[in-house]
Design an enzyme around this catalytic site. Structure first.
Site: not given
Length: 367
Positions: A12, A104, A128, A35, A200, A14-16, A9-10
Site C-alpha cells: 500500500g 518478517c 519494494g 498481506l 508495524c 509507494v515503493d511496492s 507484494a503490495m
C-alpha cells in the site's frame, strides 16, 4: 531476465507500487497481493506509524487497478503473529533485542509467501526493498542499493540463496526521490504517501507498554555495573535495551555527573546493569545461526565491514566463521556502541557498485 510469472507484494506504499509497475513494464506476468498481517487492522494510519491497515489495503488495490493487474488480499495474520510478534515478545523476555523487520522478511515474505507463490506456479516474489540483486557465476549477489539512506540490504541479509533466487528487487538502482517522481508520472495516488516507521504492529511506537501488556510485571533491580550498587527497581528487563539512556528510572546522577546507559540485561535475576557510555564500547561480536546469501560461507579470516543496525552502526572488521563450532567471530577495528544480543550482524565486502553482503548472523555475545 526473460518474462516470468511474478507475485508482487503490495503493502500500500509507494515503493511496492513502483516495484510492481516496473515488473509489469519489464513484460512479466504480474499479480498483486496485499498481506493482511493483523487480525484486527486499524481503519486509518496514524501519520507515518505502522502499516497493514485497511487504508493500506485500499491503497494497494487502487495501485493495482492503475497497473491493470489482478489483485488479492491474503490473510497471513496467524503466521505473522506466531513467527514475528510472538518471537519479538519472547526475545525481549529473554533479554535480547530482536529486529522484527528482518524476521518478517525471513519468515513471512520470503518463506510463507514465497512458498505459497511457488506452489501456485509463480517464479518470483517482487517487493519494494531498496537492495541490488543479481546472479554472478550462478550464485545470488545481494548488495547495497543506490540510495544509501534507504538501503535495506541489512534486513535482507539473513535470506538463503534459494529464497533470493526467487526474489526480485526492482528499486535497487533508484533513489527514493526518483521512485516518488515515477509514481507521480504513472498516476499512482501513493506518490506522496508517508513512509511507515517504527514497528508495524506497534503503531503508537510505545514498545515498553506493548511488551508490558503481554508479559506483565517482572520486577528486578537497576544496578551500577562498576560498583554493584542498587540504584532502583524496575518492572521487567523487557522494558530496556542495551545502549538505552532515557527512561531508566534512576533518581540520582552518577558520581561523575555523566549520563548512565543500559550496559547489560540479566533476565534470570531480573537485573539491569547500567553505567557510563564508555563501557558500551564493543570490539568483538560473536554470532550464531549464520546465513550466506550467495551460498558460500567465509573461508578463513576475511576483511569486511560489519553492520549491526538497519541504518548506521558500521565498522571495519575481520570476520571468521568457525564451522565446527557453528560460530561467527567478528573483530571490530573500530569500537561500536549499543550492540545487543538478539540483533543481527551483517558483513559486507566493499564494492564501488554497492557493497556486497557476505553473510549475516544473530548476535549472541559481545565484549
Amino acid at each position: 531476465m526473460s518474462a516470468v510469472r511474478v507475485l508482487a507484494a503490495m503493502s500500500g506504499g509507494v515503493d511496492s507500487a513502483v516495484a510492481a509497475a516496473r515488473a509489469v513494464e519489464a513484460g512479466h506476468e504480474v499479480v498483486g497481493v496485499h498481506l493482511a498481517l493483523s487480525a484486527k487492522p486499524g481503519t486509518l494510519r496514524t501519520g507515518a506509524r505502522g502499516c497493514c491497515t485497511i487504508e493500506d489495503a485500499r491503497d494497494a488495490r487502487r495501485a493495482a487497478d492503475v497497473l491493470e493487474i489482478p489483485f488479492y488480499v491474503w490473510d497471513f495474520a496467524e503466521r505473522f503473529t506466531e513467527d514475528v510478534v510472538a518471537d519479538f515478545v519472547a526475545e525481549y523476555a529473554a533479554g535480547r533485542t530482536p529486529n522484527p523487520c528482518l524476521r518478517c522478511n525471513e519468515k513471512i515474505k520470503f518463506a510463507a509467501l514465497l512458498d505459497k507463490a511457488v506452489a501456485l506456479g509463480f517464479d518470483a516474489v517482487c517487493t519494494g526493498h531498496y537492495a541490488r540483486l543479481s546472479v554472478v557465476d550462478g550464485r545470488p549477489r545481494l548488495a547495497r542499493s543506490a540510495d544509501d539512506g534507504k538501503d535495506q540490504s541489512y534486513v535482507l541479509a539473513s535470506l538463503a540463496p534459494e529464497q533470493l533466487r526467487h526474489a526480485m528487487f526492482p528499486l535497487g538502482d533508484s533513489t527514493k526521490a526518483q521512485v516518488r517522481a515515477e509514481a507521480a508520472r504513472r498516476g499512482l495516488q501513493v506518490a506522496e504517501k508517508a513512509d511507515s516507521h517504527d514497528i508495524c504492529f506497534i503503531p503508537d511506537g510505545d514498545t515498553r507498554r506493548f511488551l508490558a501488556n503481554r508479559l506483565g510485571p517482572r520486577p528486578g533491580k537497576l544496578v551500577d555495573d562498576a560498583t554493584d550498587e542498587v540504584l532502583g527497581e524496575h518492572d521487567g528487563v523487557h522494558g530496556f535495551t542495551v545502549g538505552q539512556r532515557k527512561g531508566l528510572g534512576v533518581d540520582r546522577p552518577a558520581a561523575d555527573g555523566r549520563p548512565r546507559y543500559v550496559l547489560a540485561l540479566e533476565p534470570v535475576s531480573g537485573t539491569v546493569r547500567v553505567g557510563s557510555a564508555d563501557r558500551l564500547a564493543v570490539t568483538q561480536i560473536i554470532g550464531s545461526r549464520a546465513t550466506w546469501p550467495s551460498g558460500k560461507a567465509l573461508d578463513g579470516p576475511v576483511e569486511c565491514v560489519a553492520q549491526v543496525r538497519a541504518h548506521g552502526g558500521t565498522a571495519p572488521a575481520v570476520a571468521e566463521w568457525l564451522p565446527d563450532e557453528e560460530r561467527l567471530v567478528v573483530q571490530l577495528r573500530e569500537p561500536l556502541r549499543g550492540v545487543a544480543p538478539g540483533q543481527a550482524v551483517a558483513l559486507y565486502c566493499p564494492d564501488p557498485d554497492g557493497d556486497v553482503v557476505l553473510g549475516s548472523a544473530t548476535i549472541t555475545a559481545t565484549s
